[in-house]
Design a protein around this motif. Structure first.
Motif, PDB file in Angstrom:
ATOM      1  N   THR A  34      11.373  -2.087   2.924  1.00  8.97           N
ATOM      2  CA  THR A  34      10.207  -2.565   3.578  1.00  8.97           C
ATOM      3  C   THR A  34      10.234  -4.144   3.125  1.00  8.97           C
ATOM      4  OG1 THR A  34       9.399  -0.345   4.179  1.00  8.97           O
ATOM      5  CG2 THR A  34       8.179  -2.176   4.749  1.00  8.97           C
ATOM      6  N   GLY A  35      10.357  -4.962   4.100  1.00 12.62           N
ATOM      7  CA  GLY A  35      10.050  -6.390   3.813  1.00 12.62           C
ATOM      8  C   GLY A  35      11.556  -7.124   3.458  1.00 12.62           C
ATOM      9  N   HIS A  71      15.508   2.610   0.653  1.00  4.98           N
ATOM     10  CA  HIS A  71      14.654   2.558   1.977  1.00  4.98           C
ATOM     11  C   HIS A  71      13.835   1.001   1.359  1.00  4.98           C
ATOM     12  CE1 HIS A  71      15.377   6.707   2.922  1.00  4.98           C
ATOM     13  NE2 HIS A  71      15.249   6.997   1.852  1.00  4.98           N
ATOM     14  N   ARG A 106       4.847  -1.594  -9.908  1.00  6.64           N
ATOM     15  CA  ARG A 106       4.282  -2.506  -9.081  1.00  6.64           C
ATOM     16  C   ARG A 106       4.082  -3.924  -9.676  1.00  6.64           C
ATOM     17  NH1 ARG A 106       1.116  -2.631  -4.641  1.00  6.64           N
ATOM     18  NH2 ARG A 106       0.698  -0.451  -4.514  1.00  6.64           N
ATOM     19  N   THR A 135       9.322  -1.870  -1.244  1.00  6.66           N
ATOM     20  CA  THR A 135       8.214  -2.477  -0.390  1.00  6.66           C
ATOM     21  C   THR A 135       7.726  -3.847  -0.981  1.00  6.66           C
ATOM     22  OG1 THR A 135       7.476  -0.337   0.308  1.00  6.66           O
ATOM     23  CG2 THR A 135       6.157  -2.314   0.835  1.00  6.66           C
ATOM     24  N   THR A 146       5.317  -7.101  -0.296  1.00  3.92           N
ATOM     25  CA  THR A 146       4.288  -7.680   0.433  1.00  3.92           C
ATOM     26  C   THR A 146       4.321  -9.038   0.085  1.00  3.92           C
ATOM     27  OG1 THR A 146       2.528  -7.405  -1.371  1.00  3.92           O
ATOM     28  CG2 THR A 146       3.158  -5.546   0.227  1.00  3.92           C
ATOM     29  N   PHE A 169      12.706   3.554  -2.931  1.00  2.00           N
ATOM     30  CA  PHE A 169      11.741   2.791  -2.034  1.00  2.00           C
ATOM     31  C   PHE A 169      11.175   1.393  -2.616  1.00  2.00           C
ATOM     32  CE2 PHE A 169      11.428   7.284  -1.286  1.00  2.00           C
ATOM     33  CZ  PHE A 169      11.395   7.450  -0.338  1.00  2.00           C
TER      34      PHE A 169
END
Length: 371
Positions: free
Chosen positions: A271-272, A269, A368, A309, A311, A307
């Motif tokens: 995002t971005g 998955h 992260r 993501t 930013t 996942f």
């Protein structure tokens, strides 16, 4: 004046010698800044590195007043200022007197210590040819503007620093290239020798189990085949870690291919938009590899979820499984599941790794990394 010129030439010569001798970036810049301040009328200084996105990092500083040094140089580390804005906009080409400094003003207004009469500073970009690396800022007590001669000297030392920074960057790139080449050589050697031998043992054991008439002998051959197959899988995983073939087609494909090689099914998955520097992609890939290895070895399941993501400042990668989980005693290191290795990789990239796990409820790995 001639005497002053002579002393400036001697100073630049000493700084050049220091810059040429040092091989570690921060130590080099700290030493050059210290020597420059000691030989001039400038009293304090600090150096920012600024990346392609305009994000600044305080690399070195010397003789800061209390107000600027407070709380690990908080007012230099955080916020914005005119010099960095002009640098980002390409308006800063040479040594310049800054009319005002928001960082100094904020430190003074916060009343966190004596500002030592430092209210203004001069700034100069650090660059080598078209490549820009950051800023050198210097200041003196009760000084609003510096002379043309002082700014010319500042430009000279900034040019020296920029050339030295470029040298270290190129040296590091050469070292990284040599490391990649050595990894590739080792991967080829392992593939051509140990990997092929293990494959041959697997075939031999399989043939032995088929031909054996005694049940105990047959079982022994089957056990040899099973163990050799496990060793073969481990060897292929090691070769992948040395030379990740799938990474040239992108981070996701690399992780998917590695999971498939381990016999795992992974749902992804995102995002971005994934447009990460290669060093960040490799760090994430290496940590994900270790996480997938743990799932295959310890989780007791063949499925996982990934996942990612993205930013503007960070990338977050989460790897989850619904396997048997584990209990982590923070006072005891568990090298067998590679948690420390993942933590070390993330910290080397300025990031963090965390995990949560419950017995029979699975494990969640959270990475992260800033970029």
């Amino acid at each position: 004046m001639p005497g002053n010129e002579h002393s400036n030439i001697e100073l630049l010569k000493e700084i050049a010698e220091l810059l040429n001798e040092e091989t570690e970036m921060t130590t080099m810049l700290q030493g050059a800044l210290r020597k420059f301040l000691a030989g001039t009328q400038f009293q304090t200084g600090w150096i920012f590195f600024i990346d392609g996105k305009g994000k600044h990092q305080l690399i070195a500083h010397e003789h800061l007043p209390q107000a600027l040094e407070f709380n690990q140089c908080h007012h230099l580390q955080k916020g914005g200022c005119w010099c960095i804005s002009k640098y980002r906009n390409g308006e800063l080409k040479k040594a310049t007197n800054m009319i005002e400094c928001q960082r100094i003003e904020n430190a003074m207004n916060a009343e966190v210590g004596d500002h030592g009469g430092i209210t203004h500073h001069a700034t100069v970009p650090l660059q080598s040819g078209p490549e820009r690396f950051g800023l050198l800022n210097v200041a003196s007590p009760h000084t609003v503007a510096f002379t043309e001669d002082e700014l010319a000297l500042l430009e000279s030392v900034a040019f020296q620093m920029g050339s030295a920074i470029k040298r270290i960057v190129l040296t590091k790139q050469e070292q990284e290239m040599a490391l990649v080449q050595e990894r590739n050589r080792l991967a080829r050697d392992l593939h051509d020798s140990v990997n092929q031998l293990l494959f041959s043992v697997t075939l031999t054991a399989r043939g032995g189990s088929i031909l054996a008439e005694n049940d105990e002998v047959k079982q022994t051959f089957q056990e040899i085949q099973h163990l050799t197959q496990e060793a073969l899988t481990e060897m292929r995983a090691l070769i992948w870690q040395l030379r990740p073939k799938g990474l040239e087609t992108g981070l996701l494909e690399g992780i998917k291919s590695y999971a498939e090689m381990l016999g795992l099914t992974i749902k992804v998955h995102v995002t971005g938009v994934i447009q990460l520097p290669s060093r960040i992609e490799e760090t994430l890939f290496r940590i994900a590899q270790e996480g997938l290895n743990n799932i295959r070895k310890h989780a007791g399941v063949h499925e996982a979820e990934l996942f990612i993501t993205i930013t503007q400042t960070d990338v977050l990668l989460v790897l989850k499984d619904e396997g048997r989980g584990f209990l982590l005693d923070t006072s005891i290191q568990i090298p067998s599941i590679g948690l420390q290795s993942m933590k070390d990789r993330a910290q080397a990239a300025g990031g963090t790794v965390d995990w949560t796990s419950q017995i029979e409820k699975g494990t969640e790995l959270l990475i992260r990394i800033p970029y």
